[in-house]
Design a protein around this motif. Structure first.
Motif, mmCIF file in Angstrom:
data_model
loop_
_atom_site.group_PDB
_atom_site.id
_atom_site.type_symbol
_atom_site.label_atom_id
_atom_site.label_comp_id
_atom_site.label_asym_id
_atom_site.label_seq_id
_atom_site.Cartn_x
_atom_site.Cartn_y
_atom_site.Cartn_z
ATOM 1 N N UNK A 27 0.834 -1.206 0.000
ATOM 2 C CA UNK A 27 0.000 0.000 0.000
ATOM 3 C C UNK A 27 0.869 1.256 0.000
ATOM 4 N N UNK A 28 1.970 1.193 0.731
ATOM 5 C CA UNK A 28 2.862 2.346 0.794
ATOM 6 C C UNK A 28 3.587 2.580 -0.528
ATOM 7 N N UNK A 29 4.066 1.508 -1.147
ATOM 8 C CA UNK A 29 4.839 1.622 -2.383
ATOM 9 C C UNK A 29 3.966 1.873 -3.607
ATOM 10 N N UNK A 30 2.762 1.309 -3.614
ATOM 11 C CA UNK A 30 1.815 1.445 -4.719
ATOM 12 C C UNK A 30 2.447 1.116 -6.081
ATOM 13 N N UNK A 31 3.037 -0.069 -6.223
ATOM 14 C CA UNK A 31 3.611 -0.418 -7.525
ATOM 15 C C UNK A 31 2.513 -0.624 -8.565
ATOM 16 N N UNK A 32 2.843 -0.351 -9.821
ATOM 17 C CA UNK A 32 1.911 -0.667 -10.906
ATOM 18 C C UNK A 32 1.896 -2.169 -11.173
ATOM 19 N N UNK A 33 3.071 -2.784 -11.035
ATOM 20 C CA UNK A 33 3.207 -4.232 -11.207
ATOM 21 C C UNK A 33 4.085 -4.741 -10.074
ATOM 22 N N UNK A 34 3.647 -5.790 -9.405
ATOM 23 C CA UNK A 34 4.428 -6.386 -8.326
ATOM 24 C C UNK A 34 4.611 -7.870 -8.597
ATOM 25 N N UNK A 35 5.862 -8.305 -8.692
ATOM 26 C CA UNK A 35 6.189 -9.708 -8.915
ATOM 27 C C UNK A 35 6.622 -10.337 -7.593
ATOM 28 N N UNK A 51 -5.800 -12.710 -2.044
ATOM 29 C CA UNK A 51 -6.092 -11.820 -0.927
ATOM 30 C C UNK A 51 -5.467 -10.439 -1.141
ATOM 31 N N UNK A 52 -4.200 -10.413 -1.555
ATOM 32 C CA UNK A 52 -3.527 -9.142 -1.810
ATOM 33 C C UNK A 52 -4.203 -8.381 -2.945
ATOM 34 N N UNK A 53 -4.528 -9.104 -4.010
ATOM 35 C CA UNK A 53 -5.166 -8.459 -5.164
ATOM 36 C C UNK A 53 -6.508 -7.840 -4.785
ATOM 37 N N UNK A 54 -7.265 -8.550 -3.971
ATOM 38 C CA UNK A 54 -8.577 -8.042 -3.556
ATOM 39 C C UNK A 54 -8.419 -6.768 -2.720
ATOM 40 N N UNK A 55 -7.456 -6.783 -1.791
ATOM 41 C CA UNK A 55 -7.244 -5.621 -0.928
ATOM 42 C C UNK A 55 -6.726 -4.413 -1.711
ATOM 43 N N UNK A 56 -5.904 -4.682 -2.733
ATOM 44 C CA UNK A 56 -5.249 -3.594 -3.465
ATOM 45 C C UNK A 56 -5.968 -3.213 -4.754
ATOM 46 N N UNK A 57 -6.989 -3.978 -5.129
ATOM 47 C CA UNK A 57 -7.708 -3.697 -6.361
ATOM 48 C C UNK A 57 -6.870 -3.962 -7.598
ATOM 49 N N UNK A 58 -6.133 -5.083 -7.594
ATOM 50 C CA UNK A 58 -5.228 -5.406 -8.699
ATOM 51 C C UNK A 58 -5.621 -6.725 -9.355
ATOM 52 N N UNK A 59 -5.150 -6.916 -10.575
ATOM 53 C CA UNK A 59 -5.277 -8.182 -11.273
ATOM 54 C C UNK A 59 -4.117 -9.083 -10.841
ATOM 55 N N UNK A 60 -4.266 -10.413 -11.022
ATOM 56 C CA UNK A 60 -3.204 -11.287 -10.558
ATOM 57 C C UNK A 60 -3.083 -12.557 -11.392
ATOM 58 N N UNK A 61 -1.885 -13.156 -11.308
ATOM 59 C CA UNK A 61 -1.609 -14.467 -11.912
ATOM 60 C C UNK A 61 -0.666 -15.202 -10.976
ATOM 61 N N UNK A 62 -0.753 -16.527 -10.959
ATOM 62 C CA UNK A 62 0.044 -17.339 -10.028
ATOM 63 C C UNK A 62 0.435 -18.640 -10.712
ATOM 64 N N UNK A 63 1.657 -19.091 -10.453
ATOM 65 C CA UNK A 63 2.095 -20.409 -10.936
ATOM 66 C C UNK A 63 2.761 -21.130 -9.780
ATOM 67 N N UNK A 64 2.315 -22.345 -9.493
ATOM 68 C CA UNK A 64 2.842 -23.107 -8.363
ATOM 69 C C UNK A 64 4.005 -23.990 -8.795
#
Length: 264
Positions: A27-35, A51-64
């Motif tokens: 929230x402090x840094x407000x990056x446009x893209x966070x990896x 959870x992070x995306x929902x709180x920050x209003x961002x889109x997301x992708x994940x690979x396990x």
């Protein structure tokens, strides 16, 4: 465009309190893209990136990771996946996953559909043993062709991650392609920290962090934002700094510090 990379230390330590500290830092840094590296996801349950995306209003992708066994053994829980992730202020138009071998390492590609055109972003996490340079070099031989295969004309590639290697290492020189022959001819990736312009060593693994002092390893810079070198114009580095370098309400968010780069 502010691009951030951060190893968020999976479910180690007081991970619930750390999650709140991670969220506060973002929230402090407000990056446009966070990896992210070492992001967690409970099968059929909570998902850190969601959870992070929902709180920050961002889109997301994940690979396990395809080989999470060694991670499960460390916390005694086989239900939690570990992997790489991308959070984006703008839609993620396409994704792809590349297998790097070794300890079950992968690279995640996300095409960010930014307002001024698409940006090809990649994030990865290479093998961790201190004596694992040869294994990481082999992973670089897989990683760079994957990046090259997802390049686009509009913007140079942006490769981020925890490479578990210092700047002078064989794997980082091979990855950059300007201190030695590039893996893919013509693909040169420049370390954004080189544009810092001050004497700060940029340690992302720093013994002033209490999560690090329990290890025998010294201070090191092992986390990077690398940008394809395509001459003047898009992708040029305007600035770079570290983040997550102080505790939040007494809680250190991760054992790594983050790198944040300002790209044109």
């Amino acid at each position: 465009m502010w691009i951030m990379t951060w190893n968020v230390w999976w479910r180690f330590g007081d991970w619930r309190a750390r999650h709140e500290a991670i969220l506060a830092t973002l929230r402090s840094e407000q990056p446009d893209v966070c990896c992210l590296q070492e992001a967690w996801a409970v099968r059929g349950g909570e998902h850190q990136v969601e959870l992070l995306a929902r709180e920050l209003g961002m889109h997301w992708a994940f690979s396990s990771s395809p080989m999470p066994g060694r991670w499960h053994d460390r916390i005694g829980d086989t239900t939690v996946d570990v992997g790489n992730a991308v959070l984006s202020r703008w839609p993620i138009g396409a994704t792809a996953i590349g297998d790097l071998g070794g300890e079950g390492r992968t690279v995640l590609h996300a095409r960010i559909d930014a307002p001024d055109g698409p940006v090809p972003v990649f994030t990865t996490h290479l093998d961790s043993p201190s004596d694992g340079s040869a294994a990481r070099c082999a992973q670089v031989e897989r990683l760079v062709p994957f990046v090259a295969g997802h390049r686009i004309p509009e913007h140079p590639p942006v490769l981020t991650g925890d490479f578990n290697a210092e700047p002078e290492s064989d794997e980082m020189r091979r990855l950059g392609g300007h201190l030695t022959a590039p893996v893919v001819p013509g693909l040169v990736l420049v370390d954004a920290w080189r544009y810092h312009g001050r004497s700060d060593p940029g340690w992302t693994w720093d013994r002033r962090n209490p999560h690090v002092t329990c290890h025998a390893t010294p201070n090191a810079r092992i986390d990077y934002v690398l940008v394809g070198l395509q001459g003047p114009g898009r992708g040029s580095v305007e600035g770079v700094h570290l983040a997550g370098t102080v505790p939040h309400d007494g809680v250190w968010p991760s054992d790594h510090f983050a790198v944040v780069a300002d790209l044109r």
